[in-house]
Write an enzyme that holds these catalytic residues in place. Sequence first.
Site, PDB file in Angstrom:
ATOM      1  N   THR A  93       1.055  -1.240  -0.098  1.00 56.64           N
ATOM      2  CA  THR A  93       0.245   0.547   0.027  1.00 56.64           C
ATOM      3  C   THR A  93       1.136   1.072  -0.156  1.00 56.64           C
ATOM      4  O   THR A  93       1.899   1.029   0.408  1.00 56.64           O
ATOM      5  CB  THR A  93      -0.533   0.208   1.417  1.00 56.64           C
ATOM      6  OG1 THR A  93      -2.038  -1.707   1.210  1.00 56.64           O
ATOM      7  CG2 THR A  93      -1.578   1.392   1.249  1.00 56.64           C
ATOM      8  N   LYS A 168      -7.593   1.281  -3.276  1.00 60.61           N
ATOM      9  CA  LYS A 168      -7.205   1.094  -1.660  1.00 60.61           C
ATOM     10  C   LYS A 168      -7.948   2.544  -0.592  1.00 60.61           C
ATOM     11  O   LYS A 168      -8.097   2.229  -0.061  1.00 60.61           O
ATOM     12  CB  LYS A 168      -6.368   0.511  -1.872  1.00 60.61           C
ATOM     13  CG  LYS A 168      -5.340   0.080  -0.600  1.00 60.61           C
ATOM     14  CD  LYS A 168      -5.553  -0.959   0.459  1.00 60.61           C
ATOM     15  CE  LYS A 168      -5.094  -1.206   1.905  1.00 60.61           C
ATOM     16  NZ  LYS A 168      -5.599  -2.024   2.684  1.00 60.61           N
ATOM     17  N   LYS A 243      -2.199   4.757   9.073  1.00 58.38           N
ATOM     18  CA  LYS A 243      -1.441   5.619   7.646  1.00 58.38           C
ATOM     19  C   LYS A 243      -1.269   5.574   6.424  1.00 58.38           C
ATOM     20  O   LYS A 243      -1.647   6.111   5.958  1.00 58.38           O
ATOM     21  CB  LYS A 243      -0.108   3.862   7.005  1.00 58.38           C
ATOM     22  CG  LYS A 243       0.479   3.993   5.868  1.00 58.38           C
ATOM     23  CD  LYS A 243       0.833   3.035   5.405  1.00 58.38           C
ATOM     24  CE  LYS A 243       1.764   1.927   4.497  1.00 58.38           C
ATOM     25  NZ  LYS A 243       1.854   1.086   4.175  1.00 58.38           N
TER      26      LYS A 243
HETATM   27  P1  NAD Z   1       5.408  -6.099   7.379  1.00 60.59           P
HETATM   28  O1  NAD Z   1       6.151  -5.000   8.330  1.00 60.59           O
HETATM   29  O2  NAD Z   1       5.365  -6.993   8.285  1.00 60.59           O
HETATM   30  O3  NAD Z   1       6.857  -6.389   6.549  1.00 60.59           O
HETATM   31  C1  NAD Z   1       7.279  -5.903   5.871  1.00 60.59           C
HETATM   32  C2  NAD Z   1       8.754  -7.030   5.397  1.00 60.59           C
HETATM   33  O4  NAD Z   1       9.523  -5.828   4.171  1.00 60.59           O
HETATM   34  C3  NAD Z   1       9.332  -6.728   6.747  1.00 60.59           C
HETATM   35  O5  NAD Z   1       9.715  -8.395   6.653  1.00 60.59           O
HETATM   36  C4  NAD Z   1      11.138  -6.236   6.004  1.00 60.59           C
HETATM   37  O6  NAD Z   1      11.815  -7.182   6.741  1.00 60.59           O
HETATM   38  C5  NAD Z   1      10.864  -5.915   4.928  1.00 60.59           C
HETATM   39  N1  NAD Z   1      12.172  -5.140   4.398  1.00 60.59           N
HETATM   40  C6  NAD Z   1      11.394  -3.628   4.081  1.00 60.59           C
HETATM   41  N2  NAD Z   1      12.612  -3.218   3.136  1.00 60.59           N
HETATM   42  C7  NAD Z   1      13.455  -4.062   2.195  1.00 60.59           C
HETATM   43  C8  NAD Z   1      13.903  -3.921   1.290  1.00 60.59           C
HETATM   44  N3  NAD Z   1      14.985  -3.175   0.622  1.00 60.59           N
HETATM   45  N4  NAD Z   1      14.192  -5.611   0.802  1.00 60.59           N
HETATM   46  C9  NAD Z   1      13.684  -5.778   0.928  1.00 60.59           C
HETATM   47  N5  NAD Z   1      12.578  -6.131   2.502  1.00 60.59           N
HETATM   48  C10 NAD Z   1      12.331  -5.370   2.483  1.00 60.59           C
HETATM   49  O7  NAD Z   1       3.878  -5.448   7.192  1.00 60.59           O
HETATM   50  P2  NAD Z   1       3.131  -6.043   6.516  1.00 60.59           P
HETATM   51  O8  NAD Z   1       2.086  -5.689   6.961  1.00 60.59           O
HETATM   52  O9  NAD Z   1       3.658  -7.058   6.101  1.00 60.59           O
HETATM   53  O10 NAD Z   1       2.907  -4.796   5.236  1.00 60.59           O
HETATM   54  C11 NAD Z   1       3.087  -4.529   3.941  1.00 60.59           C
HETATM   55  C12 NAD Z   1       2.710  -3.976   2.908  1.00 60.59           C
HETATM   56  O11 NAD Z   1       1.602  -4.726   3.186  1.00 60.59           O
HETATM   57  C13 NAD Z   1       2.465  -2.898   3.816  1.00 60.59           C
HETATM   58  O12 NAD Z   1       2.476  -1.921   2.303  1.00 60.59           O
HETATM   59  C14 NAD Z   1       0.891  -2.848   4.570  1.00 60.59           C
HETATM   60  O13 NAD Z   1       0.637  -1.260   4.352  1.00 60.59           O
HETATM   61  C15 NAD Z   1       0.418  -3.027   3.720  1.00 60.59           C
HETATM   62  N6  NAD Z   1      -1.269  -4.099   4.130  1.00 60.59           N
HETATM   63  C16 NAD Z   1      -0.886  -4.321   5.110  1.00 60.59           C
HETATM   64  C17 NAD Z   1      -1.640  -4.850   5.365  1.00 60.59           C
HETATM   65  C18 NAD Z   1      -2.053  -5.915   7.617  1.00 60.59           C
HETATM   66  O14 NAD Z   1      -2.694  -6.328   8.302  1.00 60.59           O
HETATM   67  N7  NAD Z   1       0.041  -5.993   8.102  1.00 60.59           N
HETATM   68  C19 NAD Z   1      -3.378  -5.648   5.240  1.00 60.59           C
HETATM   69  C20 NAD Z   1      -3.363  -4.957   3.966  1.00 60.59           C
HETATM   70  C21 NAD Z   1      -1.865  -4.524   2.946  1.00 60.59           C
END
Ligand code: NAD
Length: 288
Positions: A93, A168, A243
């Site tokens: 997102t 979204k 966010k």
């Molecule tokens: P998270 O923080 O658990 O996961 C993000 C991952 O990206 C981490 O494991 C981190 O180590 C990795 N990362 C960061 N920089 C990196 C890089 N340069 N190279 C490789 N890996 C890297 O976050 P999440 O909850 O999995 O969310 C991910 C996305 O999904 C976000 O954009 C969030 O807004 C969206 N989202 C989350 C949810 C939810 O319920 N968690 C729901 C819908 C959408």
Amino acid sequence: MKIAFIGLGNMGGGMAANLAKAGHDVRAFDLAAPALTAARDAGCTTFDTAKEACEGVDAVVSMLPNGAIVKGVYENEVIGRAPAGAVLLDCSTIDVATARDVIGAAQGAGYDMVDAPVSGGIAAANGGTLTFMVGGTDAAFKRAEPILSAMGKAVIHAGDAGNGQAAKICNNMLLAVQMIGTAEAFSMADKLGLDPQTFYDISSVSSGQCWSMTSYCPVPGVGPQSPSDNDYQGGFASALMLKDLKLAMEAAGSAGANTPLGKHAQEIYEAFVQDNGALDFSGIIKTL
Ligand code: NAD
């Protein structure tokens, strides 16, 4: 299909596992070592860099925290490294403008690319029941659709590049406003001496009915099981709702859209998140 998966966090971990389960050869990368271990346990092959993960693939999927990281990863590690002709799917997102920029750069280098943010949380990512809202050309959508289908229950083409992100944030702005309204109505009903279950029985079949009430009621013990029944643990963290509201207000500002309730919802969640960022967003009822 050979698929690179970058970003194996709360969401990406389950999504990559579902691609592996569907029979794809998943080449996974994350900066965090525990995420790599979990990906290996789920049947993915892991790599030390995103660049290596992208070698020889048919597709790249990413699930990263924010727009700056997405831009950096695509510009420095994916574009020019994934084979020409690979299709690129960013499921994070992020803001509409960055999504359009990155897709423009990918197209300039000869790739098909879509923005494909999701609706549904960690349980839906693990269970393969996400909804994907997809922005990109018809040709890019056609190539992305079967890959997304292995991770979700619905894949909807929202129009050109960036329109997935637009859908979204409009949806989540509506959800935030709706949740605050639902919480206010239940709190006021209580103060006026109405039993919450009785109010639910009436309003859920009347014109106030909405998803926040009938699928995700902020009052414990009322409606189907939801985070309110678990002291607002799990579910969709208030920090993530904030966010999305910030992204929505940024987009509203640049598009000249008038969104007074969206702005107020952002202020309300901003205050709530100070001490309750990890709580589910329905926990907002605790402040009323
Ligand atoms: P998270 O923080 O658990 O996961 C993000 C991952 O990206 C981490 O494991 C981190 O180590 C990795 N990362 C960061 N920089 C990196 C890089 N340069 N190279 C490789 N890996 C890297 O976050 P999440 O909850 O999995 O969310 C991910 C996305 O999904 C976000 O954009 C969030 O807004 C969206 N989202 C989350 C949810 C939810 O319920 N968690 C729901 C819908 C959408």
